[in-house]
Design an enzyme around this catalytic site. Structure first.
Site, PDB file in Angstrom:
ATOM      1  N   TYR A  43     -63.710 -37.821  54.721  1.00 43.31           N
ATOM      2  CA  TYR A  43     -64.179 -37.492  53.361  1.00 43.31           C
ATOM      3  C   TYR A  43     -62.812 -37.402  52.556  1.00 43.31           C
ATOM      4  CZ  TYR A  43     -66.813 -35.972  49.352  1.00 43.31           C
ATOM      5  OH  TYR A  43     -67.366 -35.710  47.998  1.00 43.31           O
ATOM      6  N   LYS A  79     -61.590 -39.882  49.248  1.00 42.15           N
ATOM      7  CA  LYS A  79     -61.664 -39.219  47.986  1.00 42.15           C
ATOM      8  C   LYS A  79     -60.109 -39.409  47.079  1.00 42.15           C
ATOM      9  CE  LYS A  79     -65.927 -38.896  47.100  1.00 42.15           C
ATOM     10  NZ  LYS A  79     -66.591 -39.732  46.181  1.00 42.15           N
TER      11      LYS A  79
END
Length: 269
Positions: free
Chosen positions: A171, A175
């Site tokens: 994750y 990002k």
């Protein structure tokens, strides 16, 4: 003497007579809040999500129409190139143009140590969050250059795209990737009067926050976020939609390549 590039920024679709935005991952949470806020700001809003959220997306279309704006539903997996290309073409056919809010995203599997993360999990998260954002930027950018009137591309980064988080390797990587894509796209599309920015939320009280919890109960995440926050509260979807509203406006015409934190002061950058 007027500057033609300034005219592009001042009269892009998100500030002109006909304002059209597509919001991906719009069925719930931040995407839903952003879609409704843009409708309130005077935009026609095309909304996207995956097929499992079709019913919720249809309800959102009706809510946008109830605000007096045109809306359309577009089912597509943003990680699939042909699906994104066709989605952009559909929106243009229906609404006559577009600007892009690439909001769609997924969380990683919480609580999995780095050495135990399956490669398939990396592919899943990067596929939606990084590849999906890239594809949305790509095909929106191609279309917006053709439109020749400037515009806005806005993506979804995260607090996890600015500071590494424990047991959230895929994750965080995805990002951080959005920030890099945003900067690179801003340089390429800037000469066409197109700004490219992203928003980087902290903990926001949405269904995605529950998915990020090991137990499925976001209360512990909320508690820790409040403790760290300068404002001493958890974020709500409107905190993010307010920022997107600004980035989409003509008032943000000199802001590009930025990933703007909206995290209640958990950290400063």
């Amino acid at each position: 003497m007027t500057n033609p590039l300034f005219d592009l920024f001042s009269h892009h679709p998100m500030s002109g007579a006909k304002e059209i935005a597509i919001v991906t991952g719009a069925a719930q949470g931040l995407g839903r809040a952003i879609s409704l806020r843009l409708a309130e700001d005077g935009f026609d809003v095309a909304v996207n999500d995956v097929v499992s959220n079709s019913g919720t997306l249809e309800t959102l279309v009706k809510e946008i129409q109830a605000k007096g704006r045109s809306s359309s539903k577009h089912i597509a997996d943003v990680s699939q190139e042909e699906a994104v290309k066709e989605m952009v073409e559909e929106v243009v056919k229906i609404h006559g143009g577009l600007d892009m809010v690439a909001n769609a995203g997924v969380t990683g599997r919480p609580g999995v140590p780095f050495g135990q993360i399956p490669a398939e999990e990396w592919d899943r998260v990067m596929g939606v969050n990084a590849r999906g954002t890239f594809l949305c930027y790509k095909y929106a950018g191609i279309q917006m250059v053709k439109q020749g009137r400037g515009g806005r591309i806005i993506g979804a980064s995260s607090i996890a795209g600015k500071q590494g988080m424990l047991m959230q390797g895929p994750y965080c990587a995805s990002k951080f990737a959005v920030r890099g894509l945003t900067q690179a796209a801003a340089l390429e599309f800037g000469p066409h009067g197109i700004t490219v920015n992203s928003y980087a939320p902290g903990a926001i009280d949405t269904p995605l926050l529950a998915a990020a919890s090991v137990t499925g109960d976001p209360s512990e995440i909320i508690k820790k976020s409040i403790e760290k926050s300068a404002i001493k509260r958890v974020g709500v979807p409107d905190d993010v939609s307010n920022l997107v509203s600004f980035l989409a406006s003509k008032d943000a015409q000199f802001i590009t390549g930025q990933s703007v934190s909206v995290n209640g002061g958990i950290f400063f950058d």
